[in-house]
Design a protein around this motif. Structure first.
Motif, mmCIF file in Angstrom:
data_model
loop_
_atom_site.group_PDB
_atom_site.id
_atom_site.type_symbol
_atom_site.label_atom_id
_atom_site.label_comp_id
_atom_site.label_asym_id
_atom_site.label_seq_id
_atom_site.Cartn_x
_atom_site.Cartn_y
_atom_site.Cartn_z
ATOM 1 N N ARG A 144 0.812 -1.220 0.000
ATOM 2 C CA ARG A 144 0.000 0.000 0.000
ATOM 3 C C ARG A 144 0.845 1.269 0.000
ATOM 4 N N GLY A 145 2.133 1.132 0.338
ATOM 5 C CA GLY A 145 3.001 2.297 0.313
ATOM 6 C C GLY A 145 2.499 3.408 1.213
ATOM 7 N N SER A 146 2.423 4.605 0.669
ATOM 8 C CA SER A 146 2.042 5.781 1.467
ATOM 9 C C SER A 146 0.549 5.837 1.782
ATOM 10 N N SER A 147 -0.227 4.925 1.208
ATOM 11 C CA SER A 147 -1.676 4.952 1.464
ATOM 12 C C SER A 147 -2.098 3.909 2.503
ATOM 13 N N ARG A 148 -1.185 3.567 3.409
ATOM 14 C CA ARG A 148 -1.549 2.645 4.490
ATOM 15 C C ARG A 148 -2.527 3.319 5.446
ATOM 16 N N PRO A 149 -3.344 2.512 6.133
ATOM 17 C CA PRO A 149 -4.286 3.083 7.109
ATOM 18 C C PRO A 149 -3.548 3.871 8.186
ATOM 19 N N ARG A 150 -4.114 4.996 8.601
ATOM 20 C CA ARG A 150 -3.442 5.878 9.569
ATOM 21 C C ARG A 150 -4.083 5.843 10.950
ATOM 22 N N THR A 151 -5.192 5.134 11.088
ATOM 23 C CA THR A 151 -5.830 5.012 12.405
ATOM 24 C C THR A 151 -6.061 3.534 12.702
ATOM 25 N N VAL A 152 -6.200 3.207 13.976
ATOM 26 C CA VAL A 152 -6.444 1.825 14.388
ATOM 27 C C VAL A 152 -7.740 1.306 13.777
ATOM 28 N N LYS A 153 -8.772 2.152 13.766
ATOM 29 C CA LYS A 153 -10.071 1.754 13.226
ATOM 30 C C LYS A 153 -9.967 1.399 11.740
ATOM 31 N N THR A 154 -9.264 2.237 10.977
ATOM 32 C CA THR A 154 -9.121 1.990 9.541
ATOM 33 C C THR A 154 -8.248 0.763 9.287
ATOM 34 N N LEU A 155 -7.215 0.580 10.100
ATOM 35 C CA LEU A 155 -6.353 -0.594 9.966
ATOM 36 C C LEU A 155 -7.163 -1.873 10.212
ATOM 37 N N ALA A 156 -7.980 -1.868 11.255
ATOM 38 C CA ALA A 156 -8.812 -3.031 11.554
ATOM 39 C C ALA A 156 -9.781 -3.317 10.399
ATOM 40 N N SER A 157 -10.368 -2.275 9.844
ATOM 41 C CA SER A 157 -11.292 -2.425 8.725
ATOM 42 C C SER A 157 -10.572 -2.968 7.491
ATOM 43 N N VAL A 187 1.248 2.227 17.884
ATOM 44 C CA VAL A 187 -0.032 2.916 18.090
ATOM 45 C C VAL A 187 0.154 4.007 19.128
ATOM 46 N N ASN A 188 -0.255 5.218 18.768
ATOM 47 C CA ASN A 188 -0.234 6.360 19.673
ATOM 48 C C ASN A 188 -1.659 6.882 19.755
ATOM 49 N N GLU A 189 -2.351 6.514 20.858
ATOM 50 C CA GLU A 189 -3.783 6.776 21.003
ATOM 51 C C GLU A 189 -4.520 6.097 19.846
ATOM 52 N N THR A 190 -5.082 6.857 18.900
ATOM 53 C CA THR A 190 -5.792 6.212 17.784
ATOM 54 C C THR A 190 -4.958 6.185 16.502
ATOM 55 N N LYS A 191 -3.769 6.804 16.527
ATOM 56 C CA LYS A 191 -2.950 6.926 15.321
ATOM 57 C C LYS A 191 -1.997 5.739 15.176
ATOM 58 N N VAL A 192 -1.708 5.378 13.918
ATOM 59 C CA VAL A 192 -0.848 4.230 13.626
ATOM 60 C C VAL A 192 0.339 4.679 12.783
ATOM 61 N N SER A 193 1.540 4.172 13.120
ATOM 62 C CA SER A 193 2.718 4.368 12.276
ATOM 63 C C SER A 193 3.341 3.003 12.020
ATOM 64 N N TYR A 194 4.199 2.914 10.991
ATOM 65 C CA TYR A 194 4.671 1.620 10.511
ATOM 66 C C TYR A 194 6.187 1.517 10.478
ATOM 67 N N SER A 195 6.680 0.300 10.712
ATOM 68 C CA SER A 195 8.076 -0.051 10.520
ATOM 69 C C SER A 195 8.098 -1.463 9.965
ATOM 70 N N LEU A 196 7.745 -1.588 8.707
ATOM 71 C CA LEU A 196 7.554 -2.895 8.076
ATOM 72 C C LEU A 196 8.869 -3.457 7.545
ATOM 73 N N PRO A 197 9.008 -4.789 7.573
ATOM 74 C CA PRO A 197 10.230 -5.392 7.025
ATOM 75 C C PRO A 197 10.274 -5.234 5.510
ATOM 76 N N GLU A 198 11.476 -5.231 4.961
ATOM 77 C CA GLU A 198 11.611 -5.141 3.507
ATOM 78 C C GLU A 198 11.199 -6.448 2.888
ATOM 79 N N GLN A 199 10.327 -6.360 1.870
ATOM 80 C CA GLN A 199 9.933 -7.561 1.146
ATOM 81 C C GLN A 199 9.312 -7.143 -0.165
#
Length: 201
Positions: A144-157, A187-199
């Motif tokens: 998804r690159g830069s369009s990954r979900p930015r909130t916990v709710k959206t990530l779950a969805s 997760v910081n409150e409702t916000k999500v950030s990423y550190s994904l492995p290279e693949q």
């Protein structure tokens, strides 16, 4: 559910498991080289059953990248008409990867897989163990690159949709927890950030 367009480079790959695409959200294009006179029975039989959801594209001429340019043209046309769709290029040709990287900068979802069974959406449908499901989620987030979900709710969805909304609530919670435990998601409150492995996508 968004349409998943599957563009098969038949010069490069004669894919197996086409029956996995017999669902309403798939649209299939099989790109056949100018000098290819035959298509194998399994592919012809499956495409016939899919009716208007599948079609052949016969390349007009010869050249080292003739088929690749046809695929790129069709993706451009389809993305303009259906901007929320997802594109799966089935090919072993790494020459498609710069195109996919460019599409991602334009917020167009795209991925290259070497066979139908390697497609993230097919892997999701076939995954059984928690580890397999986590691998599918990470691969999906990566592509998804830069369009990954930015909130916990959206990530779950997003995760729920990836598994066709078939996950139990505790499975979904476990996947979210596993992403955090592995350090892939913070997760910081409702916000999500990423550190994904290279693949690879």
């Amino acid at each position: 559910m968004r349409t998943n367009y599957v563009l098969i480079d038949y010069e490069n790959v004669q894919p197996s498991a086409l029956a996995a695409l017999e669902k309403e959200h798939f649209q299939i294009y099989v790109f056949v080289g100018a000098n290819q006179a035959k298509v194998n029975y399994e592919i012809a039989d499956t495409l016939q059953r899919l009716g208007p959801k599948a079609s052949y594209v016969k390349i007009a001429g010869n050249g080292p990248n003739a088929l690749d340019f046809h695929v790129a043209f069709y993706i451009g046309q389809l993305a303009a008409a259906d901007p929320n769709s997802f594109f799966h290029i089935i090919s072993k040709d790494t020459g498609f990867d710069p195109l996919i990287a460019h599409l991602k900068t334009k917020k167009i979802y795209a991925c290259r897989s070497k066979d139908i069974g390697d497609m993230p959406i097919v892997k999701a449908a076939n995954s059984k163990s928690p580890a397999e499901k986590l691998e599918v989620v990470v691969a999906n987030l990566k592509q998804r690159g830069s369009s990954r979900p930015r909130t916990v709710k959206t990530l779950a969805s997003t995760i729920s949709s990836l598994f066709q909304k078939a996950l139990a609530e505790d499975e979904l919670s476990s996947l979210l927890k596993a992403l955090q435990n592995k350090g892939y998601v913070s997760v910081n409150e409702t916000k999500v950030s990423y550190s994904l492995p290279e693949q690879r996508c």
